[in-house]
Design an enzyme around this catalytic site. Sequence first.
Site, PDB file in Angstrom:
ATOM      1  N   CYS A 193       0.833  -1.208   0.000  1.00 44.16           N
ATOM      2  CA  CYS A 193       0.000   0.000   0.000  1.00 44.16           C
ATOM      3  C   CYS A 193       0.871   1.263   0.000  1.00 44.16           C
ATOM      4  O   CYS A 193       1.531   1.546  -0.986  1.00 44.16           O
ATOM      5  CB  CYS A 193      -0.982  -0.032   1.159  1.00 44.16           C
ATOM      6  SG  CYS A 193      -2.430   1.020   0.887  1.00 44.16           S
ATOM      7  N   HIS A 211      -3.747  -5.309  -0.137  1.00 42.72           N
ATOM      8  CA  HIS A 211      -3.416  -5.844   1.184  1.00 42.72           C
ATOM      9  C   HIS A 211      -3.475  -7.363   1.197  1.00 42.72           C
ATOM     10  O   HIS A 211      -4.533  -7.953   1.443  1.00 42.72           O
ATOM     11  CB  HIS A 211      -4.382  -5.277   2.228  1.00 42.72           C
ATOM     12  CG  HIS A 211      -4.096  -3.865   2.598  1.00 42.72           C
ATOM     13  ND1 HIS A 211      -3.363  -3.510   3.711  1.00 42.72           N
ATOM     14  CD2 HIS A 211      -4.427  -2.699   1.978  1.00 42.72           C
ATOM     15  CE1 HIS A 211      -3.262  -2.192   3.775  1.00 42.72           C
ATOM     16  NE2 HIS A 211      -3.905  -1.678   2.728  1.00 42.72           N
ATOM     17  N   GLU A 214      -2.488  -9.324   3.419  1.00 41.73           N
ATOM     18  CA  GLU A 214      -2.786  -9.840   4.763  1.00 41.73           C
ATOM     19  C   GLU A 214      -4.284  -9.890   5.032  1.00 41.73           C
ATOM     20  O   GLU A 214      -4.713 -10.376   6.084  1.00 41.73           O
ATOM     21  CB  GLU A 214      -2.091  -8.976   5.823  1.00 41.73           C
ATOM     22  CG  GLU A 214      -2.811  -7.710   6.234  1.00 41.73           C
ATOM     23  CD  GLU A 214      -2.777  -6.595   5.207  1.00 41.73           C
ATOM     24  OE1 GLU A 214      -3.460  -5.577   5.398  1.00 41.73           O
ATOM     25  OE2 GLU A 214      -2.057  -6.745   4.192  1.00 41.73           O
TER      26      GLU A 214
END
Length: 369
Positions: free
Chosen positions: A263, A347, A349
């Site tokens: 990001c 993202h 994660e």
Amino acid sequence: MTHAKLALEDGTVFTGRAFGAAGEKVGEVVFNTSMTGYQEVLTDPSYRGQIVTMTYPLIGNYGTTADDAESKGVQVEGFVVRELTRVPSNFRSSCDLDTYLKASNVVGIEGIDTRALVRRLRVRGSLMGVLSTTDLDDASLVRKAKAAHGMEGKDLVKEVVPDQSFKWDKGFGQFAEHVIPARAADKHVVAIDYGMKWNILRCLTQVGCKVTVVPGTASAADVLAHNPDGIFLSNGPGDPAAVGYAIETVKGLVGKKPLFGICLGHQLLGLALGAKTFKLKFGHRGANQPVLNKRTGAVEITTQNHGFAVDPGTLPAAAEPTHINLNDQTLEGLRHKSLPAFSVQYHPESAAGPHDSTYLFEEFRAMMG
């Protein structure tokens, strides 16, 4: 019920019911299309300076729990929903959303036409707004919204970075082992925190990394003094081009150790390599963004939260695009052709969201040898 109003800089005013804390907040009004994960959204430091609208019409039905927080507290300036559930139903819940926002001193508004609001943001682009339970005068609120400073040129990283370095000792928490098989911790990663989500640290731990977190204001010398096997560049809020000190740090790290950015970290790597960034019309925020992996041809469904992007036309010859957003063809990933450095705009994660891209943490670990 107490009334609340949301006024936009274009003169539009929405009237609804207040929840959370009383008060007045100014921020960039954006929207998130996720059906779940509202607590992760609320606690994501990348939302600092923003009033977040959830497009899913019913929010709060499973309450909140400390296990789902992505930072030390709520980060958004304000929260906008169509309908708030005041009596949650979930065995994990420890607090309802209304009480959670009250404790965090965050203003919320419900009962407005969120579809009309989101349509306006998609047509006009993200707009500055004022969310208030104290000033209910339309003209006054619009004046405040017009006077508000937008996101461009704004450094918000210094508002969310940790005060000092620390070792991550919370393991991988609730992160499922079937997503990334747990490995022995035999690599040392320094994670530069520009406003990092905690699930990133859980994922790094899961693939066998001991993690030292340093503030986003750290210099290249500060980072290298920890003698890491790899360096991680985190997500964070604001305009990447305004964070000059971070760009200089990344410039000093490229080629020294393996680098992985997510990001804002992706944008900072692009800027450090000589590319430019630009502001998207209304950004990408949600858990359903399709991304093409140009190396494999696979399509990944991803979680995203960003309002700026790297301009692929400005990438230097030494870098190449690796991932592309299939909705608008914006750049979603890059890597250096000869040095161990890569990054993605989205993202991997998740938290909350799909796990299609968790392989990137394994790739980072493999890059460290």
